[in-house]
Design a protein around this motif. Structure first.
Motif, PDB file in Angstrom:
ATOM      1  N   GLY A 108       2.360 -50.078 -35.091  1.00  0.00           N
ATOM      2  CA  GLY A 108       1.846 -49.515 -36.027  1.00  0.00           C
ATOM      3  C   GLY A 108       3.003 -48.044 -35.063  1.00  0.00           C
ATOM      4  O   GLY A 108       2.782 -46.708 -35.757  1.00  0.00           O
ATOM      5  N   ILE A 109       2.720 -47.731 -34.498  1.00  0.00           N
ATOM      6  CA  ILE A 109       2.654 -46.847 -33.159  1.00  0.00           C
ATOM      7  C   ILE A 109       4.435 -46.328 -32.741  1.00  0.00           C
ATOM      8  O   ILE A 109       4.953 -47.513 -32.134  1.00  0.00           O
ATOM      9  N   GLU A 110       4.453 -45.478 -32.367  1.00  0.00           N
ATOM     10  CA  GLU A 110       6.362 -45.147 -33.158  1.00  0.00           C
ATOM     11  C   GLU A 110       6.042 -44.244 -31.677  1.00  0.00           C
ATOM     12  O   GLU A 110       5.307 -42.703 -31.435  1.00  0.00           O
ATOM     13  N   VAL A 111       6.810 -43.759 -30.334  1.00  0.00           N
ATOM     14  CA  VAL A 111       7.171 -42.990 -29.401  1.00  0.00           C
ATOM     15  C   VAL A 111       8.786 -42.348 -29.531  1.00  0.00           C
ATOM     16  O   VAL A 111       9.673 -43.032 -29.434  1.00  0.00           O
ATOM     17  N   HIS A 112       9.061 -41.617 -30.079  1.00  0.00           N
ATOM     18  CA  HIS A 112      10.310 -40.726 -30.001  1.00  0.00           C
ATOM     19  C   HIS A 112      10.575 -39.442 -29.491  1.00  0.00           C
ATOM     20  O   HIS A 112       9.780 -38.685 -28.452  1.00  0.00           O
ATOM     21  N   GLY A 113      11.348 -39.051 -28.555  1.00  0.00           N
ATOM     22  CA  GLY A 113      11.873 -38.351 -27.789  1.00  0.00           C
ATOM     23  C   GLY A 113      12.205 -38.477 -26.652  1.00  0.00           C
ATOM     24  O   GLY A 113      12.844 -37.992 -25.268  1.00  0.00           O
ATOM     25  N   LEU A 114      12.229 -40.150 -26.212  1.00  0.00           N
ATOM     26  CA  LEU A 114      11.806 -40.790 -24.511  1.00  0.00           C
ATOM     27  C   LEU A 114      13.557 -40.419 -24.531  1.00  0.00           C
ATOM     28  O   LEU A 114      14.856 -40.658 -24.527  1.00  0.00           O
ATOM     29  N   PRO A 115      13.804 -39.925 -23.193  1.00  0.00           N
ATOM     30  CA  PRO A 115      15.084 -39.470 -22.083  1.00  0.00           C
ATOM     31  C   PRO A 115      15.646 -40.491 -21.908  1.00  0.00           C
ATOM     32  O   PRO A 115      15.237 -41.605 -21.572  1.00  0.00           O
ATOM     33  N   ALA A 116      16.740 -40.730 -22.000  1.00  0.00           N
ATOM     34  CA  ALA A 116      17.780 -42.330 -21.643  1.00  0.00           C
ATOM     35  C   ALA A 116      17.439 -42.706 -19.777  1.00  0.00           C
ATOM     36  O   ALA A 116      16.743 -41.535 -18.735  1.00  0.00           O
ATOM     37  N   LEU A 117      17.636 -43.755 -19.430  1.00  0.00           N
ATOM     38  CA  LEU A 117      17.026 -44.123 -18.674  1.00  0.00           C
ATOM     39  C   LEU A 117      17.503 -43.909 -17.261  1.00  0.00           C
ATOM     40  O   LEU A 117      19.237 -43.659 -18.281  1.00  0.00           O
ATOM     41  N   VAL A 126       6.022 -49.383 -21.520  1.00  0.00           N
ATOM     42  CA  VAL A 126       5.416 -48.071 -21.735  1.00  0.00           C
ATOM     43  C   VAL A 126       3.884 -47.810 -22.026  1.00  0.00           C
ATOM     44  O   VAL A 126       3.512 -48.986 -22.874  1.00  0.00           O
ATOM     45  N   ILE A 128       0.607 -46.104 -22.855  1.00  0.00           N
ATOM     46  CA  ILE A 128       0.003 -44.795 -23.457  1.00  0.00           C
ATOM     47  C   ILE A 128      -1.942 -45.025 -22.910  1.00  0.00           C
ATOM     48  O   ILE A 128      -2.287 -45.912 -24.255  1.00  0.00           O
TER      49      ILE A 128
ATOM     50  N   GLY B 108       9.757 -32.482 -26.983  1.00  0.00           N
ATOM     51  CA  GLY B 108      11.241 -33.157 -27.941  1.00  0.00           C
ATOM     52  C   GLY B 108       9.952 -34.484 -27.868  1.00  0.00           C
ATOM     53  O   GLY B 108      10.445 -35.498 -28.470  1.00  0.00           O
ATOM     54  N   ILE B 109       8.571 -34.999 -27.431  1.00  0.00           N
ATOM     55  CA  ILE B 109       8.278 -36.266 -27.143  1.00  0.00           C
ATOM     56  C   ILE B 109       7.409 -35.801 -28.568  1.00  0.00           C
ATOM     57  O   ILE B 109       6.269 -35.480 -27.955  1.00  0.00           O
ATOM     58  N   GLU B 110       7.427 -37.000 -29.233  1.00  0.00           N
ATOM     59  CA  GLU B 110       6.418 -37.201 -30.283  1.00  0.00           C
ATOM     60  C   GLU B 110       6.488 -38.369 -30.144  1.00  0.00           C
ATOM     61  O   GLU B 110       6.434 -39.601 -30.527  1.00  0.00           O
ATOM     62  N   VAL B 111       4.034 -38.807 -30.520  1.00  0.00           N
ATOM     63  CA  VAL B 111       4.258 -40.279 -30.691  1.00  0.00           C
ATOM     64  C   VAL B 111       3.393 -40.156 -31.882  1.00  0.00           C
ATOM     65  O   VAL B 111       2.334 -39.649 -32.448  1.00  0.00           O
ATOM     66  N   HIS B 112       3.513 -41.133 -32.697  1.00  0.00           N
ATOM     67  CA  HIS B 112       3.050 -41.731 -34.343  1.00  0.00           C
ATOM     68  C   HIS B 112       2.301 -42.384 -34.029  1.00  0.00           C
ATOM     69  O   HIS B 112       2.641 -43.767 -33.341  1.00  0.00           O
ATOM     70  N   GLY B 113       1.516 -42.737 -35.078  1.00  0.00           N
ATOM     71  CA  GLY B 113       0.637 -43.930 -35.706  1.00  0.00           C
ATOM     72  C   GLY B 113      -0.691 -44.108 -34.734  1.00  0.00           C
ATOM     73  O   GLY B 113      -1.162 -45.084 -35.157  1.00  0.00           O
ATOM     74  N   ASP B 127      -1.622 -39.934 -21.942  1.00  0.00           N
ATOM     75  CA  ASP B 127      -0.829 -39.690 -20.835  1.00  0.00           C
ATOM     76  C   ASP B 127       0.178 -41.348 -21.050  1.00  0.00           C
ATOM     77  O   ASP B 127       0.271 -42.184 -22.038  1.00  0.00           O
ATOM     78  N   ILE B 128       1.467 -40.962 -20.807  1.00  0.00           N
ATOM     79  CA  ILE B 128       2.657 -42.400 -21.228  1.00  0.00           C
ATOM     80  C   ILE B 128       3.313 -42.199 -19.662  1.00  0.00           C
ATOM     81  O   ILE B 128       3.798 -41.442 -19.493  1.00  0.00           O
ATOM     82  N   ILE B 129       3.000 -43.559 -19.768  1.00  0.00           N
ATOM     83  CA  ILE B 129       3.944 -44.038 -18.639  1.00  0.00           C
ATOM     84  C   ILE B 129       4.712 -45.008 -19.101  1.00  0.00           C
ATOM     85  O   ILE B 129       4.767 -46.296 -19.297  1.00  0.00           O
ATOM     86  N   VAL B 130       6.339 -44.363 -18.408  1.00  0.00           N
ATOM     87  CA  VAL B 130       6.987 -45.672 -18.512  1.00  0.00           C
ATOM     88  C   VAL B 130       7.492 -46.406 -17.673  1.00  0.00           C
ATOM     89  O   VAL B 130       7.735 -45.469 -16.351  1.00  0.00           O
TER      90      VAL B 130
END
Lengths: 135, 135
Positions: A108-117, A126, A128, B108-113, B127-130
């Motif tokens: 149910g958690i979604e992250v949008h907008g992460l840049p390309a690797l 990932v 959080i 531009g980054i959004e976290v939902h849920g 904090d988001i760590i990829v």
DNA sequence: ACCAGGATCTGGACTTAGTCTAATCGTGAC
DNA sequence: GTCACGATTAGACTAAGTCCAGATCCTGGT
């Protein structure tokens, strides 16, 4: 289904880990509690009644579990690593005052907008961490 | 505008930090490079030519900067803390093989849920760590 | 210029998480 | 039995970070 030393033996085998006495005890300490524990805490639990397992073995074993993806490490406290027996994808609340950790189900958690690797890179995961405090 | 010792003095003042010689040098080391540095690295940079600042002062100063929200700490490597001079909200790529850290702009980054916070709790930050690796 | 008092800085001892090593133990194959 | 090999062990070691008590550096008042 509760974790027993017996079914953990099976879990270890499925993860390609030779189930020795010490390894079963360490897995049992972690999985039966279902909590985030540090190496120190695990050492104390395992040796509660009478000394059974050395510090070196606890560290060796936890690193082996990590490598075999049986547990995850959670790095939020600069002074020590926590080991996390929760096998399903999830994130964490971290109480900065008390040091408490709580799971957040990743469903149910979604992250949008992460840049390309960058080229040739692959995502390992990932994480959080939501830092919270009383207020 | 590039960081100079002069304009960093002003920055320190605005953060309620008495701008001493050592504090300016430490801030300069971190901000002029704009990189994520560990306390050890900062100690080495500041004492490059001739010994100027003690280990205790570097740690004290970094903790003071942290408290005054001049820098952030990034905890991804279990063996050491990195200090981050980037003042704008952002997250991180972490190369698990090399230990390299790179910023990800938070715009531009959004976290939902995310679930609601437990009662009486306030968010300090997310904090988001990829974690990435070559592959 | 001098002094007093507080803030800051310092070296070095200390703590502690985690690693390393060399010796020992256990177990299965023969 | 004994050989080989993986697992375990105690204890020395490393390194990040903290602590402490003395020295030093302002700064404001006289």
């Amino acid at each position: 289904m509760p974790y027993t030393r017996d079914n953990l033996t099976e879990v270890l085998r499925r993860h390609d880990i030779n189930p020795t006495h010490q390894r079963i005890e360490i897995a049992y300490a972690l999985f039966s509690r279902g909590e985030h524990l540090s190496a120190d805490q695990i050492l104390a639990i395992v040796n509660d009644r009478h000394s059974e397992t050395s510090k070196a073995t606890v560290y060796n074993t936890l690193n082996l579990f990590l490598e075999k993806k049986l547990v995850r490490e959670v790095i939020v406290d600069p002074s020590k690593v926590f080991y996390d027996p929760n096998p399903s994808p999830h994130h964490h609340f971290y109480n900065v005052d008390t040091g408490e950790l709580a799971d957040i189900d990743a469903a149910g958690i979604e992250v949008h907008g992460l840049p390309a690797l960058p080229d040739g890179m692959v995502t390992e995961g990932v994480d959080i961490i939501v830092r919270v405090r009383a207020g």
